[in-house]
Scaffold this motif. Structure first.
Motif, PDB file in Angstrom:
ATOM      1  N   HIS A 152       2.085   0.620 -10.694  1.00 32.98           N
ATOM      2  CA  HIS A 152       2.774   1.868 -10.358  1.00 32.98           C
ATOM      3  C   HIS A 152       1.992   3.067 -10.888  1.00 32.98           C
ATOM      4  N   LYS A 155      -1.285   3.580  -8.911  1.00 28.67           N
ATOM      5  CA  LYS A 155      -1.003   4.160  -7.584  1.00 28.67           C
ATOM      6  C   LYS A 155      -0.687   5.643  -7.695  1.00 28.67           C
ATOM      7  N   ALA A 156       0.138   6.000  -8.687  1.00 24.46           N
ATOM      8  CA  ALA A 156       0.524   7.409  -8.862  1.00 24.46           C
ATOM      9  C   ALA A 156      -0.680   8.245  -9.281  1.00 24.46           C
ATOM     10  N   GLU A 159      -2.892   8.955  -6.235  1.00 23.28           N
ATOM     11  CA  GLU A 159      -2.310  10.017  -5.400  1.00 23.28           C
ATOM     12  C   GLU A 159      -2.464  11.373  -6.063  1.00 23.28           C
ATOM     13  N   ASP A 160      -2.120  11.415  -7.341  1.00 24.67           N
ATOM     14  CA  ASP A 160      -1.982  12.697  -8.018  1.00 24.67           C
ATOM     15  C   ASP A 160      -3.331  13.340  -8.319  1.00 24.67           C
ATOM     16  N   ASP A 243       9.915   2.185  -5.816  1.00 25.79           N
ATOM     17  CA  ASP A 243       8.876   3.185  -5.562  1.00 25.79           C
ATOM     18  C   ASP A 243       8.586   4.070  -6.770  1.00 25.79           C
ATOM     19  N   THR A 244       9.623   4.406  -7.544  1.00 24.43           N
ATOM     20  CA  THR A 244       9.429   5.377  -8.626  1.00 24.43           C
ATOM     21  C   THR A 244       9.609   4.777 -10.015  1.00 24.43           C
TER      22      THR A 244
ATOM     23  N   ARG B  97       3.975  17.228  -5.189  1.00 27.40           N
ATOM     24  CA  ARG B  97       5.225  16.998  -5.938  1.00 27.40           C
ATOM     25  C   ARG B  97       5.585  18.220  -6.782  1.00 27.40           C
ATOM     26  N   ASP B 101       1.590  15.430 -12.113  1.00 27.78           N
ATOM     27  CA  ASP B 101       2.043  14.436 -13.094  1.00 27.78           C
ATOM     28  C   ASP B 101       0.915  13.933 -13.996  1.00 27.78           C
TER      29      ASP B 101
END
Lengths: 276, 276
Positions: A152, A155-156, A159-160, A243-244, B97, B101
């Protein structure tokens, strides 16, 4: 299989090929890792595995020095599954100033779940994975669903920070009796090893009951806990939005049940997805 | 010049070309930026400029909303110097977002010098530059020496996170009277503008005196301060090792003298290298 030890050589090798999929590991490889390699072969014509025991992600009291290093056996396994290159840097190569000065700082999820017990662990994971991505420059990278929180977070991060890498989640590899494959299983005594598959068995019972329409999650958890404690597994759960990883509300469609169980010396983790 | 507004389109454009040099900016372009573009043309056959007013690097009390946006004039200037593509994303495109983050956390230097007055500023700079590098995937990126601490932090980040980008430092662009070019110069009154070149004049006096063998740095600094205060510039100095920005010891071979001066509304910065 090419064995590459420096950043410069890795970059030179990378420039000469087109599509690359990466499997980052800390070595001590088992069938679970080889499933990641198989998934990587689906993603690109060249597969790179990295082996690096990353000091940054070991906390106080976690024994970095005692982590099993099994280089020759690992190489043999990787050759057998047609890995194209093994990136095997020294610590001085990845951390030339000893201290890593710039870190990738994940958000608060890094301090929850497994992170509650391992302060700094996920910062160390995120930072080394970011470095490995920048060195190997893979098109795709494969991570197991067993370390679900790690998956998780990666993946975040991708993206971020807009990292140009496709993160490919790979199903948990299991022994025939259902136990999730892990290098930690090697620390189990024979008796503990016999009890360990109860963890997954209880997860499947919970999932099947939820899928059958049972919504009393607390009762399911209590029943599983009783069964596990009887067998010597002391258990922590969390059911979350898949997902989160935030708290799941009643009726959540895509759940993940995350479990961590102390059994003798090691702390085993496992999880199961529930898609209703 | 192609104007590109999304990450996806930027990546597609990138895939179709070979070598790229990037000049990241916040717009409101002046001759100093165009010198960066000229340096970028030396590095690669395609030059990308990004314009993005990055909220992350604005502190409390720093006016993000009032930052000058001069898109049409900027485009005209960039076309005149043969920029191939302008990456001009919206905030929603870079920060979908809203909150970023994952941040790139620089080491303690981020809280020194200019960072003392701008908590979080260099974290915001490092994070957005890391994102822009991941989106544009340039072979080289050009940064001015005027923002010397920023240049230092970006160089260190690239090394420490193994980002596959060559950082190219570019000499400070100056007006004929020596004043370092900066969008902040636009805030000066005519009288302040006339006084401002004293900053650089004093820096050159200090440098020439040090090169001539004078080692009484404190006396040099005091003399320059007196001259500047007379003209209404309230000044802060630091002389440092050019490579690490750590305290310079007597007899240091490669010095940088960093200066920040409040003159009316804006805080002007400038610096000079001393190689003995």
């Amino acid at each position: 299989m090419e064995i590459i030890r420096t950043v410069e050589d890795m970059r030179a090798w990378r420039r000469a090929v087109s599509k690359v999929a990466l499997v980052p590991t800390m070595g001590n490889l088992h069938e679970g890792h080889l499933a990641l390699v198989a998934a990587a072969h689906q993603q690109a014509d060249k597969v790179v595995v990295s082996i690096f025991v990353n000091r940054l992600q070991f906390g106080q009291g976690e024994d970095f020095d005692a982590y099993p290093r099994t280089f020759e056996a690992d190489c043999e396994k990787l050759r057998a599954v047609s890995v194209d290159a093994l990136f095997f840097p020294t610590e001085a190569e990845l951390y030339p100033r000893v201290k890593q000065d710039f870190n990738v700082e994940p958000p608060h999820i890094q301090n929850e779940l497994c992170g509650m017990f391992r302060p700094g662990h996920f910062r160390g994971v995120a930072t080394v994975v970011c470095k490995l991505f920048n060195i190997v420059q893979p098109d795709a990278a494969c991570f197991g669903k067993k370390d679900y929180q790690q998956l998780h977070i990666i993946k975040a991060m991708v993206e971020d920070l807009n990292l140009p890498v496709k993160v490919v989640p790979v199903d948990i590899g299991r022994a025939e009796d259902g136990l999730a494959l892990s290098s930690r299983n090697g620390y189990l005594t024979a008796e503990e090893r016999a009890a360990a598959p109860r963890l997954y068995r209880n997860l499947t019972v919970m999932r099947d009951s939820l899928l059958a329409g049972n919504n009393d999650y607390a009762a399911l958890e209590a029943a599983a806990r009783a069964d596990l404690e009887q067998a010597g597994l002391s258990i922590m759960w969390k059911s979350a939005r898949a997902d989160t990883l935030e708290i799941a509300h009643a009726g959540e469609k895509h759940l993940i049940i995350l479990a961590a169980a102390r059994l003798g010396k090691p702390r085993l983790i496992d999880n199961i997805e529930v898609n209703r």
